[in-house]
Design an enzyme around this catalytic site. Structure first.
Site, short mmCIF file in Angstrom:
data_model
loop_
_atom_site.label_atom_id
_atom_site.label_comp_id
_atom_site.label_asym_id
_atom_site.label_seq_id
_atom_site.Cartn_x
_atom_site.Cartn_y
_atom_site.Cartn_z
N LYS A 3 24.38 -9.67 -2.03
CA LYS A 3 24.21 -8.76 -0.78
C LYS A 3 22.84 -8.61 -0.51
CE LYS A 3 24.58 -4.32 -0.76
NZ LYS A 3 23.26 -3.42 -0.51
N ASN A 4 22.06 -8.30 -1.89
CA ASN A 4 20.67 -7.80 -1.37
C ASN A 4 19.83 -8.98 -1.59
OD1 ASN A 4 21.36 -5.30 -1.41
ND2 ASN A 4 21.12 -4.51 -3.66
N CYS A 32 22.46 4.54 1.91
CA CYS A 32 23.23 5.39 0.71
C CYS A 32 22.40 6.52 0.44
CB CYS A 32 23.29 4.65 -0.48
SG CYS A 32 24.58 3.34 -0.35
N ARG A 56 14.29 8.43 -0.83
CA ARG A 56 13.82 7.07 -0.40
C ARG A 56 12.94 6.82 0.93
NH1 ARG A 56 19.19 3.34 -0.44
NH2 ARG A 56 17.91 1.75 -1.02
N ASP A 77 21.76 -0.38 -10.02
CA ASP A 77 22.93 -0.69 -9.31
C ASP A 77 24.22 -0.87 -9.88
OD1 ASP A 77 21.51 -0.38 -6.78
OD2 ASP A 77 21.21 -2.41 -6.61
N ARG A 101 30.61 -2.25 2.25
CA ARG A 101 29.52 -2.57 2.46
C ARG A 101 28.90 -3.74 1.45
NH1 ARG A 101 25.50 2.11 2.65
NH2 ARG A 101 24.31 0.20 3.16
C1 EPZ Z 1 16.67 -2.14 -3.12
O1 EPZ Z 1 16.31 -1.13 -2.44
C2 EPZ Z 1 18.22 -2.50 -3.38
N1 EPZ Z 1 18.58 -2.65 -1.84
C3 EPZ Z 1 18.91 -1.38 -3.83
O2 EPZ Z 1 20.30 -1.52 -3.91
C4 EPZ Z 1 18.51 -1.04 -5.42
O3 EPZ Z 1 19.06 0.07 -6.03
C5 EPZ Z 1 16.85 -0.93 -5.36
O4 EPZ Z 1 16.32 -2.20 -4.53
C6 EPZ Z 1 16.50 -0.99 -6.62
O5 EPZ Z 1 16.69 -2.03 -7.35
C7 EPZ Z 1 18.59 -3.83 -1.36
O6 EPZ Z 1 18.00 -4.90 -1.59
C8 EPZ Z 1 19.03 -3.82 0.11
P1 EPZ Z 1 12.87 0.20 -3.90
P2 EPZ Z 1 14.84 -0.66 -2.13
O7 EPZ Z 1 11.94 0.07 -2.76
O8 EPZ Z 1 14.38 -1.98 -1.76
C9 EPZ Z 1 10.76 4.52 -4.28
C10 EPZ Z 1 22.48 -1.06 -3.41
O9 EPZ Z 1 23.34 -0.43 -4.06
N2 EPZ Z 1 9.96 4.03 -3.03
O10 EPZ Z 1 12.88 -0.73 -5.03
O11 EPZ Z 1 15.04 0.51 -0.98
C11 EPZ Z 1 12.25 4.65 -3.97
O12 EPZ Z 1 12.34 5.90 -3.41
C12 EPZ Z 1 21.29 -0.81 -3.20
O13 EPZ Z 1 22.68 -2.35 -3.28
C13 EPZ Z 1 8.93 4.93 -2.44
O14 EPZ Z 1 8.70 5.86 -3.20
O15 EPZ Z 1 14.44 0.14 -3.51
C14 EPZ Z 1 12.92 4.46 -5.21
O16 EPZ Z 1 12.69 5.71 -5.93
C15 EPZ Z 1 21.06 0.67 -3.19
N3 EPZ Z 1 8.38 4.50 -1.39
C16 EPZ Z 1 12.00 3.59 -5.89
O17 EPZ Z 1 10.70 3.44 -5.12
C17 EPZ Z 1 8.55 3.30 -0.69
O18 EPZ Z 1 8.02 3.12 0.31
C18 EPZ Z 1 12.60 1.97 -5.74
O19 EPZ Z 1 12.73 1.66 -4.40
C19 EPZ Z 1 9.61 2.59 -1.33
C20 EPZ Z 1 10.21 2.84 -2.34
#
Ligand code: EPZ
Length: 431
Positions: free
Chosen positions: A22-23, A126, A131, A316, A408
């Site tokens: 999915k991701n 979610c 986030r 995840d 989802r």
């Molecule tokens: C991706 O989310 C995945 N989603 C998530 O999977 C996964 O948990 C996550 O990466 C971490 O591996 C998809 O790929 C669609 P991040 P993403 O940007 O990209 C902070 C699932 O269950 N951050 O790596 O949104 C953020 O708050 C989902 O399939 C900022 O502070 O994750 C978090 O604490 C849920 N500012 C950390 O970074 C920003 O601008 C990592 O987030 C962006 C992120």
């Protein structure tokens, strides 16, 4: 609203085909906005998030077609999806759509790269923490976009096009890295992304972008270099297997005991997860077919884990692993370092009789010798599947409410588990 009923206690024995990730599928679909030619994606999972993103993309002018059944196709064979963004007709992604899926916010990067403007609602998704999107916007600003936030929308403009830049992420972010990559591929000049996310889904996106004509080096490492090109074309790309689905069924087999072959699963996508599952007492064997998970007789051992960006133990899989630890012979500590509020499953797992207490970012899980079936509520995608895992091992009957969260991200969950001997059925309420 659908529910899932599970009668626990059966070992899992059989084969589970692993779907496309999915991701990876979501950013790949979004990348179709970068080119007027057709991007064909093979091994696409049939998921609610994919269908929703298709709706969002059609709103921008993307046409799509899905191949019909071919001889030899199984119900679990991936789909082939053709996406063509001949003309972008709308650069606005509205609140009603973006608020339902966080990843759809990422359309901002290809829209501004190709059209010089984008207006995208701030995202939803979610409930696993605040986030923010500050780092995505920082990346676009570095590439020369001006960013304004008005009425809940991000308005990004770069009338003269984006320019190559150096982007240093202060923390590892998957969404930030996807955005930087899609922004940089058609920017004028050279881009260097430092502290890039190394997740396999980033490398998969870069592989696809290179197939349509981009010049990206180093994806899958923490330093990615992009040489901007003036335009992109079409290509065929096969989505890589879902490492989180793999880990989820591996944990389920470790939880119930039994012997399961995870067909098409690739160990290099999940080494940290497999190591931990092995330490917990399951036997992990890699074969040409995929990954085989066995646990026969041996109890579940407690293992401490801390979630980390790839190649560490994935956030995840944190909820699923916690479900396994609820029946370990001893106490384990599970620390969540990526999202600050990803413990919604703790209260629900307790309904099965699990002993878990939270100390800031750490869950302390005292294993119990048995769980008892219960009615529970799914809260987010991975949390809900952790409840399925607990229910599979619990004595008696469980009902999991709000299963739309599962739809989802898990394709044909009841069928895949049912084929391995689990008693799982979906109950649809009329209306
Ligand atoms: C991706 O989310 C995945 N989603 C998530 O999977 C996964 O948990 C996550 O990466 C971490 O591996 C998809 O790929 C669609 P991040 P993403 O940007 O990209 C902070 C699932 O269950 N951050 O790596 O949104 C953020 O708050 C989902 O399939 C900022 O502070 O994750 C978090 O604490 C849920 N500012 C950390 O970074 C920003 O601008 C990592 O987030 C962006 C992120």
């Amino acid at each position: 609203m659908d529910r899932i009923r599970i009668v626990g206690g059966n070992e899992l024995r059989g084969t589970i085909p692993i779907s496309g990730a999915k991701n990876a599928a979501l950013p790949l679909m979004i990348a179709s906005l970068l080119t007027p030619d057709t991007l064909t994606l093979e091994n696409m999972p049939r998921l609610a998030d994919v269908r929703l993103l298709m709706r969002i993309l059609t709103n921008h002018g993307v046409d799509y077609a899905i191949d019909g059944k071919r001889p030899g196709d199984m119900p679990t064979s991936g789909q082939t999806l053709h996406l063509t963004a001949r003309n972008i007709v709308d650069t606005t992604a509205p609140y009603e759509l973006v608020s339902r899926m966080r990843a759809s916010f990422w359309v901002i990067a290809p829209l501004i790269a190709r059209m010089g403007e984008a207006k995208v609602s701030l995202p939803g998704g979610c409930a696993i923490g605040t986030r923010p999107v500050d780092l995505l916007l920082m990346a676009l600003e570095k590439l020369g976009a001006s960013i304004d936030i008005e009425g809940g929308y991000v308005i990004a403009r770069a009338k003269g096009g984006l320019r190559g830049a150096e982007i240093n992420f202060p923390m590892v972010t998957v969404s930030g890295t996807h955005t930087a990559l899609m922004g940089a591929v058609m920017a004028k000049g050279h881009t260097l992304i430092r502290n890039a996310a190394r997740e396999p889904e980033i490398a998969d996106l870069a592989k696809c972008l290179n197939a349509i004509g981009a010049k990206i080096k180093g994806a899958g490492t923490s330093e990615i270099e992009v040489e901007g090109v003036s335009g992109l074309s079409g290509a065929r790309h096969e989505v890589l297997p879902d490492r989180i689905e793999t880990g989820t069924y591996a944990i389920a087999a470790a939880m119930t005991g039994g012997d399961v072959m995870l067909e098409k699963a690739r160990p290099e996508l999940l080494q940290a997860g497999l190591d931990v599952i092995e330490k917990a007492g399951a036997k992990v064997t890699v074969t040409n077919e995929g990954i085989r998970i066995q646990r026969n007789g041996a109890g579940i051992s407690p293992v401490d884990v801390e979630t980390e960006p790839f190649p560490g133990f994935p956030t995840d899989l944190q909820a699923q692993f916690m479900a396994l630890m609820t029946m370990a012979k001893g106490t384990s500590r599970i620390t969540e370092t990526i999202f600050e509020n990803r413990f919604m499953h703790v209260a629900e797992l307790s309904r099965f009789g699990a002993h878990i207490r939270l100390e800031e970012d750490t869950a302390i899980v005292e294993g119990v010798s048995k769980l008892k079936g219960a009615p529970v509520m799914a809260t987010d995608l991975r949390a809900s599947v952790s409840l399925v895992i607990a229910a599979l091992a619990a004595e008696g009957e469980s009902t999991i409410h709000r299963v739309y969260h599962l739809d989802r991200g898990f394709e044909q969950l009841e069928q895949k588990l049912g084929a391995c001997g689990a008693i799982v059925e979906r109950i649809s309420d009329p209306g």
